[in-house]
Write a protein that holds these residues in place. Structure first.
Motif, PDB file in Angstrom:
ATOM      1  N   GLU A 143      67.803  63.657  91.571  1.00  0.00           N
ATOM      2  CA  GLU A 143      66.510  64.080  92.077  1.00  0.00           C
ATOM      3  C   GLU A 143      65.845  62.938  92.848  1.00  0.00           C
ATOM      4  OE1 GLU A 143      66.110  67.174  91.735  1.00  0.00           O
ATOM      5  OE2 GLU A 143      67.719  67.417  90.279  1.00  0.00           O
ATOM      6  N   VAL A 183      67.218  76.948 100.077  1.00  0.00           N
ATOM      7  CA  VAL A 183      67.391  75.848  99.127  1.00  0.00           C
ATOM      8  C   VAL A 183      66.579  74.634  99.565  1.00  0.00           C
ATOM      9  CG1 VAL A 183      69.051  74.190  98.172  1.00  0.00           C
ATOM     10  CG2 VAL A 183      69.666  76.610  98.346  1.00  0.00           C
ATOM     11  N   TYR A 186      62.891  74.878  98.561  1.00  0.00           N
ATOM     12  CA  TYR A 186      62.688  74.568  97.144  1.00  0.00           C
ATOM     13  C   TYR A 186      62.877  73.075  96.882  1.00  0.00           C
ATOM     14  CZ  TYR A 186      62.785  79.573  96.031  1.00  0.00           C
ATOM     15  OH  TYR A 186      62.501  80.924  95.947  1.00  0.00           O
ATOM     16  N   LEU A 187      63.886  72.503  97.519  1.00  0.00           N
ATOM     17  CA  LEU A 187      64.157  71.071  97.374  1.00  0.00           C
ATOM     18  C   LEU A 187      62.961  70.248  97.819  1.00  0.00           C
ATOM     19  CD1 LEU A 187      67.455  69.329  98.516  1.00  0.00           C
ATOM     20  CD2 LEU A 187      65.240  68.442  99.235  1.00  0.00           C
ATOM     21  N   ASN A 193      67.817  71.091  90.630  1.00  0.00           N
ATOM     22  CA  ASN A 193      68.836  72.117  90.890  1.00  0.00           C
ATOM     23  C   ASN A 193      68.771  73.266  89.895  1.00  0.00           C
ATOM     24  OD1 ASN A 193      69.739  70.606  93.024  1.00  0.00           O
ATOM     25  ND2 ASN A 193      71.576  69.846  92.012  1.00  0.00           N
ATOM     26  N   ILE A 196      65.973  75.646  90.829  1.00  0.00           N
ATOM     27  CA  ILE A 196      66.320  76.377  92.049  1.00  0.00           C
ATOM     28  C   ILE A 196      67.332  77.467  91.729  1.00  0.00           C
ATOM     29  CG2 ILE A 196      67.327  76.203  94.359  1.00  0.00           C
ATOM     30  CD1 ILE A 196      66.359  73.316  94.465  1.00  0.00           C
ATOM     31  N   LYS A 208      74.164  73.045  93.763  1.00  0.00           N
ATOM     32  CA  LYS A 208      74.622  71.680  94.056  1.00  0.00           C
ATOM     33  C   LYS A 208      75.474  71.670  95.318  1.00  0.00           C
ATOM     34  CE  LYS A 208      76.882  67.697  91.906  1.00  0.00           C
ATOM     35  NZ  LYS A 208      77.561  67.186  90.687  1.00  0.00           N
ATOM     36  N   VAL A 211      73.204  72.107  98.363  1.00  0.00           N
ATOM     37  CA  VAL A 211      72.484  70.861  98.648  1.00  0.00           C
ATOM     38  C   VAL A 211      73.406  69.878  99.357  1.00  0.00           C
ATOM     39  CG1 VAL A 211      71.378  68.828  97.628  1.00  0.00           C
ATOM     40  CG2 VAL A 211      70.825  71.122  96.774  1.00  0.00           C
ATOM     41  N   ARG A 223      68.087  63.662  98.989  1.00  0.00           N
ATOM     42  CA  ARG A 223      67.166  64.794  98.998  1.00  0.00           C
ATOM     43  C   ARG A 223      65.814  64.435  99.611  1.00  0.00           C
ATOM     44  NH1 ARG A 223      69.103  68.319  94.458  1.00  0.00           N
ATOM     45  NH2 ARG A 223      66.998  69.130  94.158  1.00  0.00           N
ATOM     46  N   ALA A 227      63.817  66.405 102.490  1.00  0.00           N
ATOM     47  CA  ALA A 227      62.453  66.894 102.285  1.00  0.00           C
ATOM     48  C   ALA A 227      61.536  66.447 103.418  1.00  0.00           C
ATOM     49  CB  ALA A 227      61.917  66.410 100.939  1.00  0.00           C
TER      50      ALA A 227
END
Length: 237
Positions: A143, A183, A186-187, A193, A196, A208, A211, A223, A227
């Protein structure tokens, strides 16, 4: 958790026993007192092992190469090799090591360069010990983590994204499939994960994989960088 086989003499069969995975951490800061304090917090934390320290940027890179910690806590301003350059070198040569930048208060201007350099987290040194531990665990789990004030600065920055940056971000996002874009949204909201997966009614393994593919298509190291692109594009984050 990782499952390891063990023999059960009571049943005569083979059982699977949960064996917690230890998170390995490196500490890089030119102040010995800071290193000692951070080490003290982490060594009192179950499931975390400090594998080495460094006092400058070059030493941080050598530490990462030699010990390959899952997480490297690194001061943003160190002698030998400037912190942001060290982040780039670590991410280039030891991609399995995630970097959390440690900064002094009122240095929000370091936030965006650090994230774009590949840092997975950004914490201020005056934070609570529990925040440090939570950050290490979150980043080790794949994360991203930002201190509350850094999150505020991030939101303020992207509230005023200019049209050129927004168009460039949307062009990159157009390479993603519809599901990958979902995805990404949400990320960008900071979801793990597992959450999500529940929202999309998919397995955590499938999320996964999504991503991983979207990071490759967006040419992102982690990530956080993805973002940032989502925020630039003004997606509903």
């Amino acid at each position: 958790m990782t499952l390891t086989p063990s023999t059960s003499w009571a049943t005569g069969g083979l059982q699977l026993v949960d064996k917690p995975r230890t998170i390995t951490v490196g500490i890089a800061d030119d102040e010995a007192l800071v290193r000692t304090g951070v080490r003290g917090v982490l060594e009192r934390t179950r499931g975390v092992a400090v594998v080495g320290e460094a006092g400058d940027g070059s030493g941080a890179l050598e530490l990462a190469r030699r010990q390959r910690p899952q997480v490297l806590l690194m001061d943003a301003a160190m002698p030998g090799m400037e912190g942001l350059a060290a982040v780039r070198m670590v991410r280039r040569h030891v991609p399995g090591t995630q970097v959390i930048m440690l900064c002094t208060p009122h240095t929000e201007e370091m936030l965006f360069p650090a994230l774009r350099a590949g840092a997975a987290g950004f914490l201020f040194k005056n934070g609570e010990p529990d925040s440090l531990v939570s950050a290490v665990r979150a980043v080790a789990a794949g994360e991203a983590i930002l201190s509350p004030s850094a999150t505020r600065a991030l939101i303020d920055h992207f509230t005023g994204a200019d049209s050129e940056r927004r168009d460039a971000a949307r062009s990159r996002i157009s390479l993603l499939t519809r599901r990958e874009q979902e995805v990404l949204v949400y990320l960008a909201q900071g979801m793990a994960n597992a959450r999500i997966a529940r929202l999309m009614y998919l397995s955590e393994g499938a999320i996964k994989a999504h991503v991983s593919r979207l990071l490759t298509k967006l040419r992102c190291d982690n990530r956080v960088q993805a973002a940032l692109i989502a925020r630039d594009a003004a997606l509903p984050c």
